[in-house]
Scaffold this motif. Structure first.
Motif, PDB file in Angstrom:
ATOM      1  N   GLY A  91      43.221  41.106  44.520  1.00  0.00           N
ATOM      2  CA  GLY A  91      43.594  39.949  45.337  1.00  0.00           C
ATOM      3  C   GLY A  91      42.994  38.662  44.808  1.00  0.00           C
ATOM      4  N   TYR A  92      41.719  38.709  44.440  1.00  0.00           N
ATOM      5  CA  TYR A  92      41.075  37.516  43.895  1.00  0.00           C
ATOM      6  C   TYR A  92      41.730  37.088  42.584  1.00  0.00           C
ATOM      7  N   TYR A  93      42.127  38.062  41.761  1.00  0.00           N
ATOM      8  CA  TYR A  93      42.779  37.715  40.489  1.00  0.00           C
ATOM      9  C   TYR A  93      44.094  36.986  40.747  1.00  0.00           C
ATOM     10  N   LYS A  94      44.880  37.489  41.685  1.00  0.00           N
ATOM     11  CA  LYS A  94      46.164  36.853  41.988  1.00  0.00           C
ATOM     12  C   LYS A  94      45.973  35.455  42.562  1.00  0.00           C
ATOM     13  N   LEU A  95      44.838  35.231  43.200  1.00  0.00           N
ATOM     14  CA  LEU A  95      44.547  33.914  43.775  1.00  0.00           C
ATOM     15  C   LEU A  95      43.804  33.004  42.792  1.00  0.00           C
ATOM     16  N   LEU A  96      43.675  33.463  41.545  1.00  0.00           N
ATOM     17  CA  LEU A  96      42.988  32.694  40.490  1.00  0.00           C
ATOM     18  C   LEU A  96      41.512  32.478  40.793  1.00  0.00           C
ATOM     19  N   MET A  97      40.946  33.333  41.621  1.00  0.00           N
ATOM     20  CA  MET A  97      39.527  33.216  41.984  1.00  0.00           C
ATOM     21  C   MET A  97      38.738  34.164  41.072  1.00  0.00           C
ATOM     22  N   TYR A  98      38.593  33.757  39.814  1.00  0.00           N
ATOM     23  CA  TYR A  98      38.095  34.665  38.782  1.00  0.00           C
ATOM     24  C   TYR A  98      36.619  35.049  38.934  1.00  0.00           C
ATOM     25  N   PRO A  99      35.729  34.149  39.329  1.00  0.00           N
ATOM     26  CA  PRO A  99      34.334  34.583  39.517  1.00  0.00           C
ATOM     27  C   PRO A  99      34.210  35.687  40.570  1.00  0.00           C
ATOM     28  N   GLN A 100      34.964  35.543  41.684  1.00  0.00           N
ATOM     29  CA  GLN A 100      34.927  36.570  42.718  1.00  0.00           C
ATOM     30  C   GLN A 100      35.551  37.868  42.220  1.00  0.00           C
ATOM     31  N   CYS A 101      36.622  37.734  41.431  1.00  0.00           N
ATOM     32  CA  CYS A 101      37.264  38.914  40.837  1.00  0.00           C
ATOM     33  C   CYS A 101      36.276  39.668  39.948  1.00  0.00           C
ATOM     34  N   ILE A 102      35.540  38.934  39.145  1.00  0.00           N
ATOM     35  CA  ILE A 102      34.570  39.550  38.236  1.00  0.00           C
ATOM     36  C   ILE A 102      33.522  40.352  39.014  1.00  0.00           C
TER      37      ILE A 102
END
Length: 213
Positions: A91-102
């Protein structure tokens, strides 16, 4: 089903990313309000998604869901797909929220260090953050696990892009050549080889690799 919603959210987030650092006064307040709206919306989406994923997981565990298909991609059967961290990370990746995705996918690979999907999400997120060496570490780990020549070609191409961005053009050319050896039909390595020769231009990571996410 969700493409329109995510497209609008991504468009709004991109506007904030571009304009907030230099915005002043009312414009800055407007962008901050939009950001807070996105955070609330993304949290709601993630909560609903997790509840839905948990319900599906409970159903699938107690039900024979044989689809009559000869061979399902191995990633579909990977146990990490049911992890809350995996779902949140997607979900974070799709929202471009890369630090949270990591952060989420670090948790995934701490439990499943050989997860190809987890490593790929981490690599692409680090690339979006401009952290080439961190991305390289995960792509390099994937190479020892991959059996598909086509996927190996895509990963070699991505690794070549990292070296090209670091202006290590000789190494980059070797990696693009390896990519073509594994899949001569892949278009991106040829484009990237030309970028290396000219020492300038736009590198192509490969739409097929990105489509796996």
């Amino acid at each position: 089903m969700f493409q329109h919603l995510f497209a609008e959210m991504n468009e709004m987030l991109q506007e904030i990313i571009i304009h907030y650092p230099t915005a002043q006064g009312a414009r800055r307040e407007e962008l901050l309000c939009k950001y807070n709206l996105l955070r609330r919306l993304s949290d709601n989406v993630m909560d609903e998604w997790l509840a839905f994923a948990e319900k599906m997981n409970v159903f699938s565990q107690g039900t024979d869901l044989s689809l009559g298909i000869e061979e399902e991609p191995a990633v579909q059967e990977a146990p990490e797909l049911s992890m809350e961290s995996f779902v949140r990370g997607q979900g974070y990746y799709k929202l471009l929220m890369y630090p949270q995705c990591i952060e989420q996918f670090k948790s995934v690979i701490s439990r499943y260090p050989d997860s190809l999907a987890g490593r790929l999400y981490l690599a692409m997120s680090y690339l979006h953050q401009g952290e080439g060496e961190a991305a390289w570490e995960h792509l390099d780990h994937m190479m020892s696990l991959i059996r598909s020549r086509k996927l190996k070609a895509m990963v070699y191409n991505a690794m070549g892009c990292i070296r090209a961005l670091q202006e290590r053009f000789t190494e980059a050319q070797e990696l693009f050549s390896l990519s073509l050896q594994h899949d001569p039909s892949l278009p991106e390595p040829n484009v990237n080889l030309e970028v290396c020769r000219r020492k300038g231009g736009e590198l192509q990571y490969g739409s097929q690799l990105v489509s796996l996410l």
